[in-house]
Enzyme design. Structure first.
Site, PDB file in Angstrom:
ATOM      1  CG  ASN A  12      -1.724   1.219   1.403  1.00  0.00           C
ATOM      2  OD1 ASN A  12      -1.781   2.047   0.494  1.00  0.00           O
ATOM      3  ND2 ASN A  12      -2.375   1.368   2.553  1.00  0.00           N
ATOM      4  CD1 TRP A  13       3.795   1.334  -2.781  1.00  0.00           C
ATOM      5  CD2 TRP A  13       3.535   2.382  -4.757  1.00  0.00           C
ATOM      6  NE1 TRP A  13       4.589   0.704  -3.707  1.00  0.00           N
ATOM      7  CE2 TRP A  13       4.446   1.325  -4.923  1.00  0.00           C
ATOM      8  CE3 TRP A  13       3.205   3.171  -5.849  1.00  0.00           C
ATOM      9  CZ2 TRP A  13       5.043   1.045  -6.160  1.00  0.00           C
ATOM     10  CZ3 TRP A  13       3.791   2.895  -7.078  1.00  0.00           C
ATOM     11  CH2 TRP A  13       4.708   1.843  -7.229  1.00  0.00           C
ATOM     12  CE  LYS A  14      -0.006   3.165   4.846  1.00  0.00           C
ATOM     13  NZ  LYS A  14       0.197   3.236   6.275  1.00  0.00           N
ATOM     14  CG  HIS A  98      -5.575   1.891   5.456  1.00  0.00           C
ATOM     15  ND1 HIS A  98      -5.057   2.821   6.325  1.00  0.00           N
ATOM     16  CD2 HIS A  98      -4.599   0.980   5.229  1.00  0.00           C
ATOM     17  CE1 HIS A  98      -3.804   2.489   6.611  1.00  0.00           C
ATOM     18  NE2 HIS A  98      -3.498   1.377   5.959  1.00  0.00           N
ATOM     19  CD  GLU A 100      -2.593   5.437   6.895  1.00  0.00           C
ATOM     20  OE1 GLU A 100      -2.642   5.461   5.653  1.00  0.00           O
ATOM     21  OE2 GLU A 100      -1.656   4.890   7.522  1.00  0.00           O
ATOM     22  CD  GLU A 170      -3.098  -2.537   7.336  1.00  0.00           C
ATOM     23  OE1 GLU A 170      -2.112  -2.865   6.682  1.00  0.00           O
ATOM     24  OE2 GLU A 170      -3.639  -1.422   7.230  1.00  0.00           O
ATOM     25  N   GLY A 176       3.025   2.275  10.787  1.00  0.00           N
ATOM     26  CA  GLY A 176       3.942   3.402  10.624  1.00  0.00           C
ATOM     27  C   GLY A 176       4.713   3.744  11.888  1.00  0.00           C
ATOM     28  CB  SER A 216       5.942  -1.871  11.709  1.00  0.00           C
ATOM     29  OG  SER A 216       5.509  -0.558  12.027  1.00  0.00           O
ATOM     30  N   GLY A 237       3.177  -0.927   4.178  1.00  0.00           N
ATOM     31  CA  GLY A 237       3.195   0.487   3.841  1.00  0.00           C
ATOM     32  C   GLY A 237       4.624   0.942   3.555  1.00  0.00           C
ATOM     33  N   GLY A 238       5.256   1.547   4.558  1.00  0.00           N
ATOM     34  CA  GLY A 238       6.572   2.178   4.388  1.00  0.00           C
ATOM     35  C   GLY A 238       7.594   1.339   3.623  1.00  0.00           C
TER      36      GLY A 238
HETATM   37  P1  13P Z   1       3.432   0.422   7.612  1.00  0.00           P
HETATM   38  O1  13P Z   1       3.971  -0.829   6.943  1.00  0.00           O
HETATM   39  O2  13P Z   1       4.132   1.676   7.139  1.00  0.00           O
HETATM   40  O3  13P Z   1       3.386   0.284   9.090  1.00  0.00           O
HETATM   41  O4  13P Z   1       1.906   0.599   7.109  1.00  0.00           O
HETATM   42  C1  13P Z   1       1.046  -0.482   7.198  1.00  0.00           C
HETATM   43  C2  13P Z   1      -0.208  -0.158   6.474  1.00  0.00           C
HETATM   44  O5  13P Z   1      -0.960   0.715   6.873  1.00  0.00           O
HETATM   45  C3  13P Z   1      -0.502  -0.891   5.244  1.00  0.00           C
HETATM   46  O6  13P Z   1      -1.787  -0.649   4.786  1.00  0.00           O
END
Ligand code: 13P
Length: 256
Positions: A12-14, A98, A100, A170, A176, A216, A237-238
Protein backbone atom coordinates in the site's frame (compact mmCIF):
# COMPACT_ATOMS: atom_id res chain seq x y z
CA UNK A 1 -10.51 -29.23 7.42
CA UNK A 2 -7.90 -26.71 6.37
CA UNK A 3 -7.39 -25.46 2.86
CA UNK A 4 -4.21 -24.20 1.25
CA UNK A 5 -4.48 -20.49 0.65
CA UNK A 6 -2.20 -18.77 -1.87
CA UNK A 7 -0.06 -16.22 -0.01
CA UNK A 8 -0.77 -12.60 -0.92
CA UNK A 9 2.11 -10.15 -0.56
CA UNK A 10 0.61 -6.67 -0.85
CA UNK A 11 1.95 -3.11 -0.97
CA UNK A 12 0.00 0.00 0.00
CA UNK A 13 1.88 3.02 -1.24
CA UNK A 14 -0.53 5.45 0.43
CA UNK A 15 0.08 9.06 -0.76
CA UNK A 16 3.50 8.32 -2.23
CA UNK A 17 5.10 8.24 -5.68
CA UNK A 18 4.84 10.52 -8.68
CA UNK A 19 4.69 8.98 -12.16
CA UNK A 20 8.47 9.26 -12.52
CA UNK A 21 8.97 7.49 -9.18
CA UNK A 22 6.43 4.82 -10.12
CA UNK A 23 8.36 4.08 -13.32
CA UNK A 24 11.62 3.93 -11.43
CA UNK A 25 10.09 1.53 -8.88
CA UNK A 26 8.76 -0.97 -11.42
CA UNK A 27 11.94 -0.88 -13.52
CA UNK A 28 13.85 -2.02 -10.48
CA UNK A 29 11.18 -4.22 -8.82
CA UNK A 30 9.83 -6.39 -11.63
CA UNK A 31 13.10 -8.19 -12.53
CA UNK A 32 13.54 -9.04 -8.84
CA UNK A 33 10.22 -10.92 -8.53
CA UNK A 34 10.07 -12.63 -11.91
CA UNK A 35 9.70 -16.29 -10.94
CA UNK A 36 7.60 -16.10 -7.81
CA UNK A 37 4.65 -18.17 -8.94
CA UNK A 38 3.66 -19.73 -5.60
CA UNK A 39 2.21 -16.43 -4.33
CA UNK A 40 0.28 -13.37 -5.43
CA UNK A 41 1.99 -9.98 -5.44
CA UNK A 42 -0.27 -6.92 -5.29
CA UNK A 43 0.55 -3.21 -5.38
CA UNK A 44 -1.79 -0.31 -4.54
CA UNK A 45 -0.37 2.91 -6.01
CA UNK A 46 -2.18 6.26 -5.67
CA UNK A 47 -5.01 6.80 -8.19
CA UNK A 48 -2.87 9.03 -10.42
CA UNK A 49 -0.31 6.24 -10.92
CA UNK A 50 -2.75 3.35 -11.46
CA UNK A 51 -3.05 3.55 -15.25
CA UNK A 52 0.70 3.92 -15.73
CA UNK A 53 1.32 1.05 -13.29
CA UNK A 54 -1.09 -1.13 -15.26
CA UNK A 55 0.88 -0.45 -18.43
CA UNK A 56 4.26 -1.01 -16.78
CA UNK A 57 3.20 -4.35 -15.27
CA UNK A 58 1.25 -5.79 -18.21
CA UNK A 59 3.79 -8.51 -18.95
CA UNK A 60 4.11 -9.49 -15.27
CA UNK A 61 1.72 -11.23 -12.87
CA UNK A 62 1.67 -8.29 -10.43
CA UNK A 63 -1.91 -7.42 -9.40
CA UNK A 64 -2.82 -3.74 -9.15
CA UNK A 65 -5.22 -2.36 -6.59
CA UNK A 66 -6.92 0.96 -5.78
CA UNK A 67 -6.58 2.38 -2.26
CA UNK A 68 -10.19 3.51 -1.87
CA UNK A 69 -13.37 4.11 -3.87
CA UNK A 70 -16.83 5.65 -3.54
CA UNK A 71 -19.86 3.34 -3.46
CA UNK A 72 -21.85 5.19 -6.16
CA UNK A 73 -21.17 4.82 -9.88
CA UNK A 74 -21.32 8.58 -10.51
CA UNK A 75 -22.66 11.80 -9.07
CA UNK A 76 -21.89 15.03 -7.29
CA UNK A 77 -19.12 13.70 -5.04
CA UNK A 78 -16.19 16.08 -5.51
CA UNK A 79 -12.82 14.40 -5.19
CA UNK A 80 -14.16 10.84 -5.26
CA UNK A 81 -13.47 7.94 -7.65
CA UNK A 82 -16.18 5.45 -8.63
CA UNK A 83 -16.07 1.67 -9.16
CA UNK A 84 -16.71 2.19 -12.89
CA UNK A 85 -13.68 4.45 -13.18
CA UNK A 86 -11.49 1.87 -11.48
CA UNK A 87 -12.82 -0.96 -13.64
CA UNK A 88 -12.36 1.05 -16.82
CA UNK A 89 -8.59 1.12 -16.36
CA UNK A 90 -8.51 -2.62 -15.70
CA UNK A 91 -8.30 -2.61 -11.90
CA UNK A 92 -10.22 -5.35 -10.05
CA UNK A 93 -8.99 -4.85 -6.48
CA UNK A 94 -9.54 -2.16 -3.85
CA UNK A 95 -8.41 -1.55 -0.25
CA UNK A 96 -11.38 -0.48 1.90
CA UNK A 97 -11.65 0.64 5.51
CA UNK A 98 -7.97 1.36 5.99
CA UNK A 99 -7.38 2.80 9.47
CA UNK A 100 -6.21 6.07 7.90
CA UNK A 101 -9.59 6.31 6.13
CA UNK A 102 -11.38 5.46 9.37
CA UNK A 103 -9.44 7.70 11.75
CA UNK A 104 -8.20 10.63 9.64
CA UNK A 105 -11.13 10.89 7.22
CA UNK A 106 -13.88 9.71 9.55
CA UNK A 107 -15.19 6.70 7.61
CA UNK A 108 -17.44 4.62 9.81
CA UNK A 109 -18.45 0.97 9.57
CA UNK A 110 -21.65 1.80 7.63
CA UNK A 111 -19.74 3.72 4.96
CA UNK A 112 -17.19 0.93 4.70
CA UNK A 113 -19.95 -1.69 4.40
CA UNK A 114 -21.55 0.33 1.55
CA UNK A 115 -18.20 0.49 -0.24
CA UNK A 116 -17.59 -3.24 0.17
CA UNK A 117 -21.05 -4.11 -1.20
CA UNK A 118 -20.54 -1.80 -4.15
CA UNK A 119 -17.09 -3.22 -4.91
CA UNK A 120 -18.45 -6.78 -4.89
CA UNK A 121 -21.42 -5.78 -7.06
CA UNK A 122 -18.90 -4.44 -9.60
CA UNK A 123 -16.70 -7.55 -9.38
CA UNK A 124 -13.91 -5.66 -7.65
CA UNK A 125 -12.17 -7.69 -4.90
CA UNK A 126 -12.10 -5.80 -1.60
CA UNK A 127 -9.29 -5.98 0.93
CA UNK A 128 -11.12 -5.01 4.11
CA UNK A 129 -8.84 -3.51 6.77
CA UNK A 130 -9.74 -3.91 10.42
CA UNK A 131 -7.81 -3.39 13.63
CA UNK A 132 -7.87 -1.94 17.12
CA UNK A 133 -6.30 1.24 18.50
CA UNK A 134 -3.70 1.13 21.27
CA UNK A 135 -6.11 2.21 24.01
CA UNK A 136 -8.60 -0.45 22.90
CA UNK A 137 -5.90 -3.14 23.11
CA UNK A 138 -4.82 -1.89 26.53
CA UNK A 139 -8.41 -2.03 27.77
CA UNK A 140 -8.70 -5.64 26.56
CA UNK A 141 -11.22 -4.65 23.86
CA UNK A 142 -9.38 -5.98 20.79
CA UNK A 143 -11.77 -8.83 20.02
CA UNK A 144 -14.86 -6.66 20.62
CA UNK A 145 -13.57 -4.05 18.19
CA UNK A 146 -12.75 -6.66 15.54
CA UNK A 147 -16.16 -8.26 16.01
CA UNK A 148 -18.02 -4.98 15.39
CA UNK A 149 -15.87 -4.22 12.34
CA UNK A 150 -16.42 -7.72 10.93
CA UNK A 151 -20.12 -7.89 11.66
CA UNK A 152 -20.90 -4.49 10.11
CA UNK A 153 -19.49 -5.66 6.78
CA UNK A 154 -19.98 -9.44 6.68
CA UNK A 155 -23.45 -9.07 8.19
CA UNK A 156 -24.54 -7.57 4.86
CA UNK A 157 -22.97 -10.28 2.67
CA UNK A 158 -24.13 -13.65 1.37
CA UNK A 159 -21.81 -16.66 1.71
CA UNK A 160 -21.07 -16.46 -2.02
CA UNK A 161 -19.85 -12.86 -1.71
CA UNK A 162 -18.07 -13.42 1.60
CA UNK A 163 -15.78 -15.94 -0.15
CA UNK A 164 -14.47 -13.18 -2.41
CA UNK A 165 -13.24 -11.08 0.51
CA UNK A 166 -9.70 -10.58 1.75
CA UNK A 167 -9.19 -9.22 5.27
CA UNK A 168 -6.17 -7.25 6.47
CA UNK A 169 -5.65 -7.19 10.23
CA UNK A 170 -3.81 -3.95 10.86
CA UNK A 171 -3.51 -3.00 14.54
CA UNK A 172 -3.51 0.81 14.49
CA UNK A 173 -0.67 0.97 17.04
CA UNK A 174 1.61 -0.94 14.66
CA UNK A 175 1.03 1.17 11.54
CA UNK A 176 3.94 3.40 10.62
CA UNK A 177 5.29 3.20 14.18
CA UNK A 178 8.03 0.60 13.72
CA UNK A 179 6.23 -1.46 16.42
CA UNK A 180 5.28 -4.71 14.72
CA UNK A 181 2.84 -7.03 16.47
CA UNK A 182 4.79 -10.10 17.59
CA UNK A 183 4.00 -13.17 15.49
CA UNK A 184 2.08 -14.55 18.50
CA UNK A 185 -0.06 -11.44 18.96
CA UNK A 186 -0.80 -11.29 15.23
CA UNK A 187 -1.59 -15.02 15.06
CA UNK A 188 -3.98 -14.69 18.00
CA UNK A 189 -5.93 -11.94 16.25
CA UNK A 190 -5.93 -13.82 12.94
CA UNK A 191 -7.18 -16.99 14.62
CA UNK A 192 -9.94 -14.95 16.26
CA UNK A 193 -10.97 -13.49 12.89
CA UNK A 194 -11.01 -16.94 11.28
CA UNK A 195 -13.08 -18.41 14.08
CA UNK A 196 -15.49 -15.48 13.85
CA UNK A 197 -15.95 -16.22 10.13
CA UNK A 198 -16.46 -19.87 10.90
CA UNK A 199 -19.18 -19.09 13.46
CA UNK A 200 -20.90 -16.46 11.32
CA UNK A 201 -20.82 -18.51 8.10
CA UNK A 202 -19.12 -21.89 8.23
CA UNK A 203 -15.64 -23.34 8.22
CA UNK A 204 -15.45 -23.60 4.43
CA UNK A 205 -15.72 -19.79 4.19
CA UNK A 206 -13.32 -19.31 7.09
CA UNK A 207 -10.77 -21.56 5.40
CA UNK A 208 -11.07 -19.77 2.10
CA UNK A 209 -10.75 -16.10 3.11
CA UNK A 210 -7.18 -14.81 3.15
CA UNK A 211 -6.20 -12.80 6.22
CA UNK A 212 -3.21 -10.48 5.78
CA UNK A 213 -1.19 -8.84 8.55
CA UNK A 214 -0.23 -5.16 8.25
CA UNK A 215 1.77 -2.87 10.54
CA UNK A 216 5.52 -2.22 10.28
CA UNK A 217 6.24 -5.32 8.18
CA UNK A 218 9.89 -5.36 7.10
CA UNK A 219 12.25 -7.81 5.36
CA UNK A 220 13.56 -8.74 8.84
CA UNK A 221 10.21 -9.75 10.37
CA UNK A 222 8.15 -11.00 7.43
CA UNK A 223 9.24 -14.65 7.61
CA UNK A 224 8.31 -15.11 11.27
CA UNK A 225 4.90 -13.55 10.59
CA UNK A 226 4.33 -15.69 7.48
CA UNK A 227 5.21 -18.82 9.47
CA UNK A 228 2.00 -18.42 11.52
CA UNK A 229 -0.81 -20.74 10.42
CA UNK A 230 -3.47 -18.04 10.06
CA UNK A 231 -1.31 -15.34 8.45
CA UNK A 232 -1.84 -15.66 4.70
CA UNK A 233 0.07 -12.61 3.57
CA UNK A 234 1.07 -9.08 4.46
CA UNK A 235 -0.03 -5.54 3.64
CA UNK A 236 3.02 -3.31 3.69
CA UNK A 237 3.20 0.49 3.84
CA UNK A 238 6.57 2.18 4.39
CA UNK A 239 8.80 -0.75 3.39
CA UNK A 240 6.88 -1.25 0.14
CA UNK A 241 8.13 2.05 -1.29
CA UNK A 242 11.62 0.69 -1.77
CA UNK A 243 11.89 -1.90 -4.59
CA UNK A 244 14.77 -3.71 -2.88
CA UNK A 245 12.95 -4.01 0.46
CA UNK A 246 9.58 -4.93 -1.03
CA UNK A 247 11.13 -7.54 -3.33
CA UNK A 248 12.73 -9.15 -0.25
CA UNK A 249 9.37 -9.10 1.53
CA UNK A 250 7.41 -10.38 -1.48
CA UNK A 251 10.01 -13.10 -2.14
CA UNK A 252 10.47 -14.19 1.48
CA UNK A 253 10.72 -17.84 2.45
CA UNK A 254 7.26 -19.23 3.25
CA UNK A 255 7.30 -22.51 5.10
CA UNK A 256 3.71 -23.47 5.84
P1 13P B 1 3.43 0.42 7.61
O1 13P B 1 3.97 -0.83 6.94
O2 13P B 1 4.13 1.68 7.14
O3 13P B 1 3.39 0.28 9.09
O4 13P B 1 1.91 0.60 7.11
C1 13P B 1 1.05 -0.48 7.20
C2 13P B 1 -0.21 -0.16 6.47
O5 13P B 1 -0.96 0.72 6.87
C3 13P B 1 -0.50 -0.89 5.24
O6 13P B 1 -1.79 -0.65 4.79
Amino acid sequence: MSEKRTPLMAANWKMHKTLAETKEFFNSFLPKVENLDDRDILIAPPFTALALSKKLTESSSVILCAQNMHWEEKGAFTGEISPLMIKEIGINWVILGHSERRHIFGENNEVIAAKVSSALAHEINPILCIGEKLEERELGQTEDVLKVQLESVFGTLSQELAKKMTIAYEPVWAIGTGKTATPDIAQQAHAFIRSWLSNWFDSSIAQKVRILYGGSVKPENVESLMAQPDIDGVLVGGASLDPEKFSRIAGCKIIN
